[in-house]
Scaffold this active site. Structure first.
Site, PDB file in Angstrom:
ATOM      1  CD  GLU A  50      72.199  21.902  45.528  1.00  0.00           C
ATOM      2  OE1 GLU A  50      71.609  22.391  46.505  1.00  0.00           O
ATOM      3  OE2 GLU A  50      72.660  22.574  44.613  1.00  0.00           O
ATOM      4  CB  CYS A  81      62.436  17.875  45.585  1.00  0.00           C
ATOM      5  SG  CYS A  81      63.380  18.252  47.087  1.00  0.00           S
ATOM      6  NE  ARG A 140      70.034  19.375  51.346  1.00  0.00           N
ATOM      7  CZ  ARG A 140      70.887  19.662  50.369  1.00  0.00           C
ATOM      8  NH1 ARG A 140      71.414  18.699  49.659  1.00  0.00           N
ATOM      9  NH2 ARG A 140      71.211  20.905  50.093  1.00  0.00           N
ATOM     10  CG  HIS A 180      61.892  13.266  46.174  1.00  0.00           C
ATOM     11  ND1 HIS A 180      62.762  13.554  45.147  1.00  0.00           N
ATOM     12  CD2 HIS A 180      62.260  14.056  47.207  1.00  0.00           C
ATOM     13  CE1 HIS A 180      63.627  14.476  45.550  1.00  0.00           C
ATOM     14  NE2 HIS A 180      63.333  14.795  46.791  1.00  0.00           N
ATOM     15  CD  GLU A 182      61.232  11.384  42.437  1.00  0.00           C
ATOM     16  OE1 GLU A 182      62.236  11.923  42.957  1.00  0.00           O
ATOM     17  OE2 GLU A 182      60.093  11.892  42.490  1.00  0.00           O
TER      18      GLU A 182
END
Length: 201
Positions: A50, A81, A140, A180, A182
Protein backbone atom coordinates in the site's frame (compact mmCIF):
# COMPACT_ATOMS: atom_id res chain seq x y z
CA UNK A 1 30.61 -16.55 -8.02
CA UNK A 2 28.42 -15.14 -5.29
CA UNK A 3 25.49 -13.02 -6.38
CA UNK A 4 25.07 -9.33 -5.58
CA UNK A 5 23.53 -8.37 -2.24
CA UNK A 6 20.00 -7.12 -2.89
CA UNK A 7 17.70 -5.84 -0.18
CA UNK A 8 13.91 -5.81 -0.11
CA UNK A 9 12.42 -2.81 1.68
CA UNK A 10 10.67 -4.70 4.47
CA UNK A 11 8.22 -2.15 5.86
CA UNK A 12 5.04 -3.55 4.30
CA UNK A 13 3.97 -5.68 1.34
CA UNK A 14 5.27 -8.74 -0.56
CA UNK A 15 8.63 -8.89 1.19
CA UNK A 16 9.06 -12.66 1.61
CA UNK A 17 7.99 -13.36 -1.97
CA UNK A 18 10.58 -10.94 -3.38
CA UNK A 19 13.33 -12.28 -1.11
CA UNK A 20 12.57 -15.83 -2.31
CA UNK A 21 12.47 -14.78 -5.99
CA UNK A 22 15.75 -12.84 -5.72
CA UNK A 23 17.44 -15.79 -4.00
CA UNK A 24 16.15 -18.05 -6.77
CA UNK A 25 17.59 -15.60 -9.31
CA UNK A 26 21.07 -15.85 -7.79
CA UNK A 27 21.17 -12.87 -5.43
CA UNK A 28 22.14 -12.74 -1.77
CA UNK A 29 18.69 -11.44 -0.77
CA UNK A 30 17.81 -9.92 2.58
CA UNK A 31 15.14 -7.80 4.25
CA UNK A 32 16.06 -4.14 4.84
CA UNK A 33 14.37 -1.98 7.49
CA UNK A 34 17.13 0.24 8.84
CA UNK A 35 19.68 2.63 7.31
CA UNK A 36 22.54 0.40 8.47
CA UNK A 37 21.02 -2.56 6.60
CA UNK A 38 20.67 -0.41 3.48
CA UNK A 39 24.39 0.38 3.60
CA UNK A 40 25.17 -3.32 3.11
CA UNK A 41 23.22 -3.86 -0.14
CA UNK A 42 24.13 -3.31 -3.81
CA UNK A 43 20.51 -2.92 -4.95
CA UNK A 44 17.01 -2.58 -3.50
CA UNK A 45 13.50 -3.83 -4.28
CA UNK A 46 10.51 -1.73 -3.18
CA UNK A 47 7.70 -4.30 -3.06
CA UNK A 48 4.00 -4.15 -3.79
CA UNK A 49 1.78 -3.24 -0.87
CA UNK A 50 0.00 0.00 0.00
CA UNK A 51 1.90 3.03 -1.28
CA UNK A 52 0.52 5.52 1.25
CA UNK A 53 1.43 3.16 4.11
CA UNK A 54 4.92 2.54 2.73
CA UNK A 55 5.38 6.32 2.31
CA UNK A 56 4.57 6.88 6.01
CA UNK A 57 6.70 3.95 7.24
CA UNK A 58 9.71 5.15 5.21
CA UNK A 59 9.66 8.29 7.38
CA UNK A 60 8.96 6.47 10.64
CA UNK A 61 11.92 4.11 10.05
CA UNK A 62 14.10 7.07 8.90
CA UNK A 63 14.77 5.43 5.54
CA UNK A 64 13.77 8.23 3.18
CA UNK A 65 17.00 10.26 3.14
CA UNK A 66 19.30 7.19 3.00
CA UNK A 67 17.34 5.71 0.06
CA UNK A 68 17.20 9.08 -1.75
CA UNK A 69 20.98 9.40 -1.36
CA UNK A 70 21.65 5.87 -2.63
CA UNK A 71 19.35 6.41 -5.64
CA UNK A 72 21.17 9.67 -6.43
CA UNK A 73 24.47 7.78 -6.21
CA UNK A 74 23.27 5.22 -8.77
CA UNK A 75 22.05 2.29 -6.67
CA UNK A 76 19.74 0.06 -8.77
CA UNK A 77 16.18 -0.08 -7.48
CA UNK A 78 13.25 -2.15 -8.73
CA UNK A 79 9.70 -1.22 -7.69
CA UNK A 80 6.66 -3.45 -8.25
CA UNK A 81 3.10 -2.07 -8.04
CA UNK A 82 3.25 0.19 -4.95
CA UNK A 83 7.00 0.26 -5.53
CA UNK A 84 6.37 1.76 -8.96
CA UNK A 85 4.29 4.50 -7.31
CA UNK A 86 7.11 5.13 -4.81
CA UNK A 87 9.61 5.62 -7.66
CA UNK A 88 7.47 8.08 -9.66
CA UNK A 89 8.04 11.83 -9.81
CA UNK A 90 4.26 12.45 -9.98
CA UNK A 91 1.34 10.43 -8.59
CA UNK A 92 -2.30 10.97 -9.59
CA UNK A 93 -5.11 9.96 -7.21
CA UNK A 94 -2.66 9.69 -4.32
CA UNK A 95 -2.97 11.34 -0.91
CA UNK A 96 -1.75 14.95 -0.79
CA UNK A 97 0.85 14.09 1.89
CA UNK A 98 2.12 11.02 -0.01
CA UNK A 99 5.83 11.23 -0.88
CA UNK A 100 7.92 8.77 -2.80
CA UNK A 101 11.54 8.69 -3.94
CA UNK A 102 10.88 10.52 -7.25
CA UNK A 103 13.56 8.54 -9.09
CA UNK A 104 11.81 7.85 -12.42
CA UNK A 105 10.51 10.80 -14.43
CA UNK A 106 6.97 9.54 -14.91
CA UNK A 107 3.38 10.19 -13.92
CA UNK A 108 1.54 7.18 -12.49
CA UNK A 109 -2.11 6.82 -11.56
CA UNK A 110 -2.84 4.87 -8.37
CA UNK A 111 -5.39 2.03 -8.59
CA UNK A 112 -5.72 2.85 -12.29
CA UNK A 113 -7.03 -0.59 -13.22
CA UNK A 114 -9.68 -0.47 -10.48
CA UNK A 115 -10.14 -1.90 -7.01
CA UNK A 116 -9.12 -5.29 -5.59
CA UNK A 117 -12.12 -6.96 -7.27
CA UNK A 118 -10.86 -5.69 -10.63
CA UNK A 119 -7.52 -7.51 -10.27
CA UNK A 120 -6.60 -9.44 -13.40
CA UNK A 121 -3.85 -11.31 -15.22
CA UNK A 122 -2.57 -10.57 -18.73
CA UNK A 123 0.40 -11.34 -20.97
CA UNK A 124 3.00 -8.56 -21.20
CA UNK A 125 6.02 -8.65 -23.52
CA UNK A 126 9.00 -7.07 -21.77
CA UNK A 127 11.87 -5.47 -23.68
CA UNK A 128 15.18 -6.88 -22.47
CA UNK A 129 13.61 -10.05 -21.04
CA UNK A 130 13.93 -13.04 -23.35
CA UNK A 131 11.27 -15.65 -23.95
CA UNK A 132 7.50 -15.68 -24.10
CA UNK A 133 5.34 -12.81 -22.83
CA UNK A 134 5.35 -12.40 -19.07
CA UNK A 135 2.27 -13.69 -17.24
CA UNK A 136 1.55 -10.47 -15.36
CA UNK A 137 -0.59 -10.31 -12.20
CA UNK A 138 -2.23 -6.90 -11.61
CA UNK A 139 -3.68 -6.21 -8.13
CA UNK A 140 -5.06 -2.69 -7.58
CA UNK A 141 -2.28 -1.75 -9.96
CA UNK A 142 -1.12 1.65 -11.18
CA UNK A 143 -0.36 2.46 -14.78
CA UNK A 144 2.00 5.03 -16.27
CA UNK A 145 0.29 8.00 -17.95
CA UNK A 146 3.40 9.94 -18.98
CA UNK A 147 7.14 9.32 -19.18
CA UNK A 148 10.00 11.79 -19.44
CA UNK A 149 12.57 11.73 -22.25
CA UNK A 150 15.03 9.63 -20.23
CA UNK A 151 12.55 6.83 -19.52
CA UNK A 152 12.48 3.63 -21.57
CA UNK A 153 9.09 1.92 -21.89
CA UNK A 154 9.69 -1.83 -21.38
CA UNK A 155 6.14 -3.18 -21.53
CA UNK A 156 2.50 -2.40 -22.23
CA UNK A 157 -0.77 -4.27 -21.79
CA UNK A 158 -1.50 -5.82 -25.18
CA UNK A 159 -5.27 -6.33 -25.14
CA UNK A 160 -8.49 -5.75 -23.26
CA UNK A 161 -9.88 -2.44 -21.97
CA UNK A 162 -6.43 -1.33 -20.75
CA UNK A 163 -4.67 -2.15 -24.05
CA UNK A 164 -1.55 -0.06 -24.72
CA UNK A 165 -1.25 1.19 -21.13
CA UNK A 166 2.39 1.38 -19.98
CA UNK A 167 3.10 -1.11 -17.19
CA UNK A 168 6.92 -1.48 -17.18
CA UNK A 169 9.63 1.19 -17.42
CA UNK A 170 13.32 1.78 -16.85
CA UNK A 171 15.36 4.93 -16.27
CA UNK A 172 19.06 4.30 -15.77
CA UNK A 173 19.42 1.81 -12.92
CA UNK A 174 15.79 2.21 -11.84
CA UNK A 175 13.18 -0.32 -12.97
CA UNK A 176 9.45 -0.44 -12.23
CA UNK A 177 6.45 -2.61 -13.11
CA UNK A 178 2.73 -2.24 -12.37
CA UNK A 179 2.46 -5.97 -11.82
CA UNK A 180 3.75 -8.54 -9.32
CA UNK A 181 6.34 -10.94 -10.81
CA UNK A 182 7.10 -12.26 -7.33
CA UNK A 183 3.68 -13.99 -7.29
CA UNK A 184 4.13 -16.00 -10.50
CA UNK A 185 7.17 -18.26 -10.05
CA UNK A 186 8.63 -16.74 -13.26
CA UNK A 187 12.07 -15.49 -12.19
CA UNK A 188 13.05 -13.78 -15.47
CA UNK A 189 12.37 -10.25 -14.25
CA UNK A 190 14.23 -10.83 -11.00
CA UNK A 191 17.14 -12.31 -12.96
CA UNK A 192 17.10 -9.24 -15.17
CA UNK A 193 17.28 -7.00 -12.09
CA UNK A 194 20.09 -9.10 -10.61
CA UNK A 195 21.99 -8.52 -13.89
CA UNK A 196 21.35 -4.75 -13.63
CA UNK A 197 22.72 -4.74 -10.06
CA UNK A 198 25.72 -6.84 -11.05
CA UNK A 199 26.52 -4.48 -13.94
CA UNK A 200 26.20 -1.41 -11.70
CA UNK A 201 28.53 -2.90 -9.09
Amino acid sequence: MTGPVIGVLALQGDVREHVAALAGAGADARAVRRPGELDAVDGLVVPGGESTTISKLVDIFEMREPIDKRIAAGMPVYGSCAGMIMLATEVLDGRPDQRGFAGIEMTVRRNAFGRQVDSFEAPVTLAGVDGEPFHAVFIRAPWVERVGPGVEVLGRVTDGPAADRIVAVRQGNLLATSFHPELTGDLRLHRHFVDVVRAAA
